[in-house]
Design a protein around this motif. Structure first.
Motif, PDB file in Angstrom:
ATOM      1  N   VAL A  97       0.871  -1.176   0.000  1.00  0.00           N
ATOM      2  CA  VAL A  97       0.000   0.000   0.000  1.00  0.00           C
ATOM      3  C   VAL A  97       0.910   1.228   0.000  1.00  0.00           C
ATOM      4  O   VAL A  97       1.865   1.292   0.780  1.00  0.00           O
ATOM      5  CB  VAL A  97      -0.895   0.023   1.262  1.00  0.00           C
ATOM      6  CG1 VAL A  97      -1.622   1.344   1.394  1.00  0.00           C
ATOM      7  CG2 VAL A  97      -1.865  -1.146   1.251  1.00  0.00           C
ATOM      8  N   THR A  98       0.640   2.182  -0.891  1.00  0.00           N
ATOM      9  CA  THR A  98       1.473   3.385  -0.949  1.00  0.00           C
ATOM     10  C   THR A  98       0.698   4.657  -0.635  1.00  0.00           C
ATOM     11  O   THR A  98       1.304   5.684  -0.339  1.00  0.00           O
ATOM     12  CB  THR A  98       2.120   3.551  -2.335  1.00  0.00           C
ATOM     13  OG1 THR A  98       1.093   3.650  -3.317  1.00  0.00           O
ATOM     14  CG2 THR A  98       3.038   2.376  -2.644  1.00  0.00           C
ATOM     15  N   ASN A  99      -0.637   4.610  -0.717  1.00  0.00           N
ATOM     16  CA  ASN A  99      -1.414   5.819  -0.495  1.00  0.00           C
ATOM     17  C   ASN A  99      -2.852   5.453  -0.129  1.00  0.00           C
ATOM     18  O   ASN A  99      -3.364   4.416  -0.558  1.00  0.00           O
ATOM     19  CB  ASN A  99      -1.426   6.688  -1.765  1.00  0.00           C
ATOM     20  CG  ASN A  99      -1.956   8.077  -1.511  1.00  0.00           C
ATOM     21  OD1 ASN A  99      -1.801   8.634  -0.426  1.00  0.00           O
ATOM     22  ND2 ASN A  99      -2.604   8.645  -2.512  1.00  0.00           N
ATOM     23  N   VAL A 100      -3.476   6.325   0.666  1.00  0.00           N
ATOM     24  CA  VAL A 100      -4.908   6.233   0.948  1.00  0.00           C
ATOM     25  C   VAL A 100      -5.458   7.627   0.729  1.00  0.00           C
ATOM     26  O   VAL A 100      -4.901   8.605   1.232  1.00  0.00           O
ATOM     27  CB  VAL A 100      -5.188   5.766   2.393  1.00  0.00           C
ATOM     28  CG1 VAL A 100      -6.688   5.690   2.636  1.00  0.00           C
ATOM     29  CG2 VAL A 100      -4.539   4.417   2.665  1.00  0.00           C
ATOM     30  N   ARG A 101      -6.536   7.722  -0.037  1.00  0.00           N
ATOM     31  CA  ARG A 101      -7.139   9.019  -0.341  1.00  0.00           C
ATOM     32  C   ARG A 101      -8.646   8.912  -0.283  1.00  0.00           C
ATOM     33  O   ARG A 101      -9.186   7.805  -0.289  1.00  0.00           O
ATOM     34  CB  ARG A 101      -6.669   9.523  -1.696  1.00  0.00           C
ATOM     35  CG  ARG A 101      -6.867   8.543  -2.825  1.00  0.00           C
ATOM     36  CD  ARG A 101      -5.970   8.883  -4.034  1.00  0.00           C
ATOM     37  NE  ARG A 101      -5.869   7.742  -4.916  1.00  0.00           N
ATOM     38  CZ  ARG A 101      -6.651   7.533  -5.958  1.00  0.00           C
ATOM     39  NH1 ARG A 101      -7.609   8.384  -6.273  1.00  0.00           N
ATOM     40  NH2 ARG A 101      -6.501   6.464  -6.712  1.00  0.00           N
ATOM     41  N   THR A 102      -9.303  10.042  -0.194  1.00  0.00           N
ATOM     42  CA  THR A 102     -10.762  10.049  -0.103  1.00  0.00           C
ATOM     43  C   THR A 102     -11.332  11.061  -1.081  1.00  0.00           C
ATOM     44  O   THR A 102     -10.625  11.955  -1.563  1.00  0.00           O
ATOM     45  CB  THR A 102     -11.224  10.409   1.325  1.00  0.00           C
ATOM     46  OG1 THR A 102     -10.697  11.696   1.677  1.00  0.00           O
ATOM     47  CG2 THR A 102     -10.779   9.362   2.331  1.00  0.00           C
ATOM     48  N   ARG A 109     -16.083   8.312  -0.626  1.00  0.00           N
ATOM     49  CA  ARG A 109     -15.226   7.235  -1.156  1.00  0.00           C
ATOM     50  C   ARG A 109     -13.841   7.267  -0.517  1.00  0.00           C
ATOM     51  O   ARG A 109     -13.256   8.322  -0.346  1.00  0.00           O
ATOM     52  CB  ARG A 109     -15.092   7.403  -2.664  1.00  0.00           C
ATOM     53  CG  ARG A 109     -14.066   6.502  -3.319  1.00  0.00           C
ATOM     54  CD  ARG A 109     -14.143   6.559  -4.812  1.00  0.00           C
ATOM     55  NE  ARG A 109     -15.240   5.679  -5.223  1.00  0.00           N
ATOM     56  CZ  ARG A 109     -15.557   5.438  -6.489  1.00  0.00           C
ATOM     57  NH1 ARG A 109     -14.891   6.023  -7.467  1.00  0.00           N
ATOM     58  NH2 ARG A 109     -16.544   4.624  -6.781  1.00  0.00           N
ATOM     59  N   MET A 110     -13.355   6.063  -0.186  1.00  0.00           N
ATOM     60  CA  MET A 110     -11.969   5.883   0.248  1.00  0.00           C
ATOM     61  C   MET A 110     -11.285   4.958  -0.759  1.00  0.00           C
ATOM     62  O   MET A 110     -11.839   3.924  -1.129  1.00  0.00           O
ATOM     63  CB  MET A 110     -11.881   5.258   1.634  1.00  0.00           C
ATOM     64  CG  MET A 110     -10.453   4.898   2.045  1.00  0.00           C
ATOM     65  SD  MET A 110     -10.361   4.054   3.622  1.00  0.00           S
ATOM     66  CE  MET A 110     -10.392   5.480   4.679  1.00  0.00           C
ATOM     67  N   VAL A 111     -10.082   5.342  -1.178  1.00  0.00           N
ATOM     68  CA  VAL A 111      -9.318   4.551  -2.144  1.00  0.00           C
ATOM     69  C   VAL A 111      -7.981   4.182  -1.507  1.00  0.00           C
ATOM     70  O   VAL A 111      -7.263   5.047  -1.007  1.00  0.00           O
ATOM     71  CB  VAL A 111      -9.082   5.342  -3.450  1.00  0.00           C
ATOM     72  CG1 VAL A 111      -8.248   4.530  -4.429  1.00  0.00           C
ATOM     73  CG2 VAL A 111     -10.399   5.766  -4.071  1.00  0.00           C
ATOM     74  N   VAL A 112      -7.656   2.893  -1.525  1.00  0.00           N
ATOM     75  CA  VAL A 112      -6.372   2.397  -1.032  1.00  0.00           C
ATOM     76  C   VAL A 112      -5.568   1.974  -2.258  1.00  0.00           C
ATOM     77  O   VAL A 112      -5.944   1.026  -2.957  1.00  0.00           O
ATOM     78  CB  VAL A 112      -6.567   1.213  -0.056  1.00  0.00           C
ATOM     79  CG1 VAL A 112      -5.210   0.725   0.450  1.00  0.00           C
ATOM     80  CG2 VAL A 112      -7.481   1.598   1.098  1.00  0.00           C
ATOM     81  N   ASP A 113      -4.485   2.697  -2.522  1.00  0.00           N
ATOM     82  CA  ASP A 113      -3.657   2.434  -3.704  1.00  0.00           C
ATOM     83  C   ASP A 113      -2.598   1.383  -3.404  1.00  0.00           C
ATOM     84  O   ASP A 113      -1.866   1.486  -2.414  1.00  0.00           O
ATOM     85  CB  ASP A 113      -2.968   3.720  -4.164  1.00  0.00           C
ATOM     86  CG  ASP A 113      -3.951   4.742  -4.714  1.00  0.00           C
ATOM     87  OD1 ASP A 113      -4.839   4.357  -5.494  1.00  0.00           O
ATOM     88  OD2 ASP A 113      -3.830   5.934  -4.365  1.00  0.00           O
ATOM     89  N   VAL A 114      -2.528   0.379  -4.296  1.00  0.00           N
ATOM     90  CA  VAL A 114      -1.541  -0.692  -4.181  1.00  0.00           C
ATOM     91  C   VAL A 114      -0.926  -0.885  -5.576  1.00  0.00           C
ATOM     92  O   VAL A 114      -1.250  -1.839  -6.286  1.00  0.00           O
ATOM     93  CB  VAL A 114      -2.182  -2.008  -3.674  1.00  0.00           C
ATOM     94  CG1 VAL A 114      -1.105  -3.037  -3.353  1.00  0.00           C
ATOM     95  CG2 VAL A 114      -3.070  -1.768  -2.469  1.00  0.00           C
ATOM     96  N   PRO A 115      -0.034   0.050  -6.001  1.00  0.00           N
ATOM     97  CA  PRO A 115       0.541  -0.037  -7.339  1.00  0.00           C
ATOM     98  C   PRO A 115       1.268  -1.350  -7.573  1.00  0.00           C
ATOM     99  O   PRO A 115       1.994  -1.836  -6.711  1.00  0.00           O
ATOM    100  CB  PRO A 115       1.519   1.138  -7.396  1.00  0.00           C
ATOM    101  CG  PRO A 115       1.112   2.041  -6.295  1.00  0.00           C
ATOM    102  CD  PRO A 115       0.465   1.182  -5.249  1.00  0.00           C
ATOM    103  N   GLY A 116       1.040  -1.929  -8.733  1.00  0.00           N
ATOM    104  CA  GLY A 116       1.705  -3.166  -9.101  1.00  0.00           C
ATOM    105  C   GLY A 116       0.968  -4.426  -8.692  1.00  0.00           C
ATOM    106  O   GLY A 116       1.362  -5.520  -9.060  1.00  0.00           O
TER     107      GLY A 116
END
Length: 180
Positions: free
Chosen positions: A44-49, A57-64
């Motif tokens: 996980v590299t970022n959490v944004r709303t 909305r909440m978004v949990v970014d997991v690049p790759g």
């Protein structure tokens, strides 16, 4: 003498009022636990709303990670307890959604943090001012490859979970009906 002509002005017709179409909000999400089994070593590299017309909305970014490798468990809990220690983490709001993403918040090879969250603290960079549903967002930690977040909401409202490319998305409705 010249004749004077009088022309009566035609009444001006009022233009019909134009109203924007009502937003039809999704319904049928429910408030029961939602789970998808899968794991990834991508961190996980970022959490944004973000705010939408019908939900927050909440978004949990997991690049790759890709969409097929992302697992999660999202459920309402009476109290958020940190994995590993069992320590309670206070989360503001009338209800608490526990968001677990089956991805670490650290680099699995080096152990270096990939996400700057600190246990029990608000999520870095997330400001919930002006949200209709979200009240608080706390990082609980990352334990045995799972990242845990507490999302405080104003009531036990319906929610959905989506997996999009390299991210887990949690939408919490503004209310139980299909209207904004």
């Amino acid at each position: 003498m010249g004749a004077t002509s009088v022309v009566a002005a035609a009444p001006i017709a009022a233009a019909p009022a134009v109203t924007a179409p009502a937003t039809a909000c999704p319904t049928g999400w429910g408030s029961l636990e939602k789970t998808r089994a899968s794991t990834t070593t991508a961190p996980v590299t970022n959490v944004r709303t973000g705010r939408q017309a019908c939900y927050d909305r909440m978004v949990v970014d997991v690049p790759g990670a890709g969409s097929s490798a992302l697992g999660y468990t999202v459920r309402y809990v009476d109290r958020l307890h940190q994995d590993g220690s069992g320590r309670p983490i206070p989360v503001g709001g009338q209800a608490v959604l526990e968001v677990r993403v089956a991805a670490p918040s650290y680099d699995p090879e080096t152990g270096a943090p990939a996400y700057p969250g600190r246990a029990g603290r608000p999520l870095p960079g997330v400001d919930l001012t002006g949200y209709r549903t979200f009240r608080d967002a706390r990082f609980a930690g990352s334990f045995e490859g799972e990242t845990q977040i507490g999302l405080g909401v104003r009531a036990r409202l319906p929610f959905r979970v989506l997996v999009l490319n390299d991210r887990v998305v949690v939408d919490v409705a503004h209310n139980w009906t299909g209207t904004p």
